[in-house]
Design a protein around this motif. Structure first.
Motif, PDB file in Angstrom:
ATOM      1  N   ILE A 150       3.411  -1.481   3.760  1.00 31.69           N
ATOM      2  CA  ILE A 150       3.031   0.427   3.573  1.00 31.69           C
ATOM      3  C   ILE A 150       4.049   1.055   2.935  1.00 31.69           C
ATOM      4  O   ILE A 150       4.944   0.628   3.961  1.00 31.69           O
ATOM      5  CB  ILE A 150       1.936   0.432   4.637  1.00 31.69           C
ATOM      6  N   GLU A 151       4.231   1.127   2.209  1.00 27.20           N
ATOM      7  CA  GLU A 151       5.402   2.857   2.361  1.00 27.20           C
ATOM      8  C   GLU A 151       5.250   3.526   1.270  1.00 27.20           C
ATOM      9  O   GLU A 151       4.006   3.644   1.184  1.00 27.20           O
ATOM     10  CB  GLU A 151       6.139   1.150   0.818  1.00 27.20           C
ATOM     11  N   VAL A 152       5.665   5.137   2.324  1.00 19.92           N
ATOM     12  CA  VAL A 152       5.012   6.461   2.357  1.00 19.92           C
ATOM     13  C   VAL A 152       6.265   6.591   1.192  1.00 19.92           C
ATOM     14  O   VAL A 152       7.366   6.022   0.906  1.00 19.92           O
ATOM     15  CB  VAL A 152       5.523   6.811   3.540  1.00 19.92           C
ATOM     16  N   VAL A 153       5.758   7.152  -0.035  1.00 15.08           N
ATOM     17  CA  VAL A 153       5.903   7.089  -1.143  1.00 15.08           C
ATOM     18  C   VAL A 153       5.719   8.749  -1.482  1.00 15.08           C
ATOM     19  O   VAL A 153       7.331   9.439  -2.525  1.00 15.08           O
ATOM     20  CB  VAL A 153       5.915   6.753  -2.519  1.00 15.08           C
ATOM     21  N   GLY A 154       5.835   9.789  -0.303  1.00 22.64           N
ATOM     22  CA  GLY A 154       5.961  11.334  -0.277  1.00 22.64           C
ATOM     23  C   GLY A 154       4.995  12.050   0.801  1.00 22.64           C
ATOM     24  O   GLY A 154       4.589  11.017   1.641  1.00 22.64           O
ATOM     25  N   ILE A 181       0.466  -1.169  -0.183  1.00 24.13           N
ATOM     26  CA  ILE A 181       0.381  -0.246   0.070  1.00 24.13           C
ATOM     27  C   ILE A 181       0.734   0.977  -0.381  1.00 24.13           C
ATOM     28  O   ILE A 181       1.781   1.559   1.236  1.00 24.13           O
ATOM     29  CB  ILE A 181      -0.740  -0.079   1.449  1.00 24.13           C
ATOM     30  N   THR A 182       0.901   1.867  -1.010  1.00 23.42           N
ATOM     31  CA  THR A 182       1.876   3.220  -1.280  1.00 23.42           C
ATOM     32  C   THR A 182       0.503   4.258  -0.410  1.00 23.42           C
ATOM     33  O   THR A 182      -0.320   4.228  -0.875  1.00 23.42           O
ATOM     34  CB  THR A 182       1.492   3.186  -2.477  1.00 23.42           C
ATOM     35  N   VAL A 183       1.470   5.312   0.294  1.00 27.47           N
ATOM     36  CA  VAL A 183       1.345   6.606   1.008  1.00 27.47           C
ATOM     37  C   VAL A 183       1.556   7.263   0.537  1.00 27.47           C
ATOM     38  O   VAL A 183       3.268   7.463   0.759  1.00 27.47           O
ATOM     39  CB  VAL A 183       1.064   6.479   2.630  1.00 27.47           C
ATOM     40  N   LEU A 184       0.945   8.140   0.478  1.00 27.33           N
ATOM     41  CA  LEU A 184       1.254  10.164   0.734  1.00 27.33           C
ATOM     42  C   LEU A 184       0.677  10.759   2.311  1.00 27.33           C
ATOM     43  O   LEU A 184      -0.454  10.662   2.212  1.00 27.33           O
ATOM     44  CB  LEU A 184       0.741  10.812  -0.606  1.00 27.33           C
ATOM     45  N   LEU A 185       2.222  11.818   2.704  1.00 27.09           N
ATOM     46  CA  LEU A 185       1.843  12.680   3.929  1.00 27.09           C
ATOM     47  C   LEU A 185       1.504  13.764   3.395  1.00 27.09           C
ATOM     48  O   LEU A 185       2.165  14.195   2.736  1.00 27.09           O
ATOM     49  CB  LEU A 185       2.384  12.527   5.048  1.00 27.09           C
ATOM     50  N   ALA A 186       0.579  14.437   4.007  1.00 24.12           N
ATOM     51  CA  ALA A 186       0.173  15.666   3.991  1.00 24.12           C
ATOM     52  C   ALA A 186      -0.219  16.595   4.999  1.00 24.12           C
ATOM     53  O   ALA A 186      -1.562  16.217   5.928  1.00 24.12           O
ATOM     54  CB  ALA A 186      -1.026  16.108   3.129  1.00 24.12           C
ATOM     55  N   ASP A 187       0.788  17.082   5.494  1.00 23.36           N
ATOM     56  CA  ASP A 187       0.895  17.760   6.967  1.00 23.36           C
ATOM     57  C   ASP A 187       1.501  19.327   7.153  1.00 23.36           C
ATOM     58  O   ASP A 187       2.534  19.003   6.506  1.00 23.36           O
ATOM     59  CB  ASP A 187       1.137  17.161   8.123  1.00 23.36           C
ATOM     60  N   ASP A 188       1.215  19.744   7.610  1.00 16.12           N
ATOM     61  CA  ASP A 188       1.909  21.238   6.947  1.00 16.12           C
ATOM     62  C   ASP A 188       2.921  21.501   8.629  1.00 16.12           C
ATOM     63  O   ASP A 188       3.718  22.266   8.334  1.00 16.12           O
ATOM     64  CB  ASP A 188       1.136  22.951   7.742  1.00 16.12           C
ATOM     65  N   HIS A 189       2.847  20.561   9.309  1.00 14.31           N
ATOM     66  CA  HIS A 189       4.182  20.294  10.296  1.00 14.31           C
ATOM     67  C   HIS A 189       5.140  19.117  10.065  1.00 14.31           C
ATOM     68  O   HIS A 189       4.486  17.806   9.795  1.00 14.31           O
ATOM     69  CB  HIS A 189       3.455  20.078  12.324  1.00 14.31           C
ATOM     70  N   ALA A 190       6.264  19.545  10.311  1.00 19.96           N
ATOM     71  CA  ALA A 190       7.334  18.965   9.735  1.00 19.96           C
ATOM     72  C   ALA A 190       7.142  17.736  10.635  1.00 19.96           C
ATOM     73  O   ALA A 190       7.442  16.001  10.198  1.00 19.96           O
ATOM     74  CB  ALA A 190       8.616  18.925   9.790  1.00 19.96           C
ATOM     75  N   ALA A 191       7.149  17.832  12.627  1.00 14.21           N
ATOM     76  CA  ALA A 191       7.394  16.829  12.966  1.00 14.21           C
ATOM     77  C   ALA A 191       7.110  15.433  12.881  1.00 14.21           C
ATOM     78  O   ALA A 191       6.307  14.364  13.069  1.00 14.21           O
ATOM     79  CB  ALA A 191       7.669  17.363  14.512  1.00 14.21           C
ATOM     80  N   VAL A 192       4.927  16.049  12.568  1.00 14.65           N
ATOM     81  CA  VAL A 192       3.919  15.138  12.526  1.00 14.65           C
ATOM     82  C   VAL A 192       4.398  14.829  11.257  1.00 14.65           C
ATOM     83  O   VAL A 192       4.284  12.897  11.271  1.00 14.65           O
ATOM     84  CB  VAL A 192       2.949  15.617  12.267  1.00 14.65           C
ATOM     85  N   ALA A 216       6.973  13.200  10.108  1.00 12.04           N
ATOM     86  CA  ALA A 216       8.014  12.412  10.408  1.00 12.04           C
ATOM     87  C   ALA A 216       7.380  10.786  11.808  1.00 12.04           C
ATOM     88  O   ALA A 216       7.705  10.525  11.064  1.00 12.04           O
ATOM     89  CB  ALA A 216       9.379  13.314  11.628  1.00 12.04           C
ATOM     90  N   GLY A 217       6.382  11.962  12.603  1.00  9.88           N
ATOM     91  CA  GLY A 217       6.058  10.551  13.383  1.00  9.88           C
ATOM     92  C   GLY A 217       5.246   9.518  12.291  1.00  9.88           C
ATOM     93  O   GLY A 217       5.351   8.580  12.560  1.00  9.88           O
TER      94      GLY A 217
END
Length: 213
Positions: free
Chosen positions: A27-31, A2-13, A15-16
């Motif tokens: 699961i693989e975070v691709v961006g 499962i490929t995932v894109l993370l969208a949040d304006d806080h870099a720390a979030v 990263a977590g």
């Protein structure tokens, strides 16, 4: 995978979230994206299965981004507040569900898997409460638009399935109610969403409830 894109304006979030999701073998975070506009751009470029996205972000918020991502990727909205009215708008826009940011790793991973399967994240009981609260809190909003021809093309069985989605039933519960295989229910749900041009199961549930008012 499962490929995932993370969208949040806080870099720390971000990263977590990446750390938690990368711990799952499937699961693989691709961006990553720092706002809604970038999320839409990256989703069209990377073609992820799921976009895990905050609601409140600069340039373009998660609600507007979710609407633009219909047909591109399934959207799992994250919020810090369980009663945040913006979540209702995100679900209307086509997001497949929402999760609080304080969810543990196992819950987050399972949520991504559920959304990737094309199902609503929210459990039946929570869905019923959410839709009921939506009706009380946002009565002045225009109904979700649905193609009249698409609605007329629903078979009697698909109409039954739509009504049961509106009651917050899961595929397994609908299968038991109608006496059919769960895989058959899943096929009916897919056809209902396609015919009504709806972006998610939760959006279909909200529409079904609005239609029955």
């Amino acid at each position: 995978m499962i490929t995932v894109l993370l969208a949040d304006d806080h870099a720390a979030v971000r990263a977590g979230l990446r750390m938690l999701l990368d711990s799952a073998d499937d699961i693989e975070v691709v961006g990553e994206a720092a706002d809604g506009a970038e999320a839409v751009e990256q989703a069209r470029l990377l073609d992820p299965d799921v976009v895990v996205m905050d609601v409140r972000m600069p340039r373009k918020d998660g609600i507007a981004a979710a609407a633009e991502l219909r047909g591109v990727a399934d959207v799992l909205v994250l919020t810090s507040y369980g009663d945040d009215a913006n979540v209702f708008d995100a679900l209307r826009a086509g997001a497949s569900g929402f999760l609080l940011k304080d969810a543990d790793a196992a819950t987050l991973v399972d949520a991504v898997r559920v959304v990737a399967r094309g199902e609503g994240l929210i459990s039946p009981a929570v869905t019923r409460n959410l839709i009921a609260e939506f009706g009380r809190a946002r009565p002045s909003y225009a109904p979700i638009p649905v193609d009249g021809e698409g609605l007329a093309s629903l078979t009697p069985r698909e109409t039954e399935v739509l009504a049961l989605i509106g009651e917050g039933l899961s595929n397994a519960e609908i299968a038991a109610e109608l006496g059919m295989a769960e895989s058959t229910v899943k096929s009916h749900v897919t056809r209902v969403l396609a015919k009504l041009d709806l972006g998610s199961r939760v959006q279909a549930a909200i529409y079904a409830r609005e239609r029955d008012r």
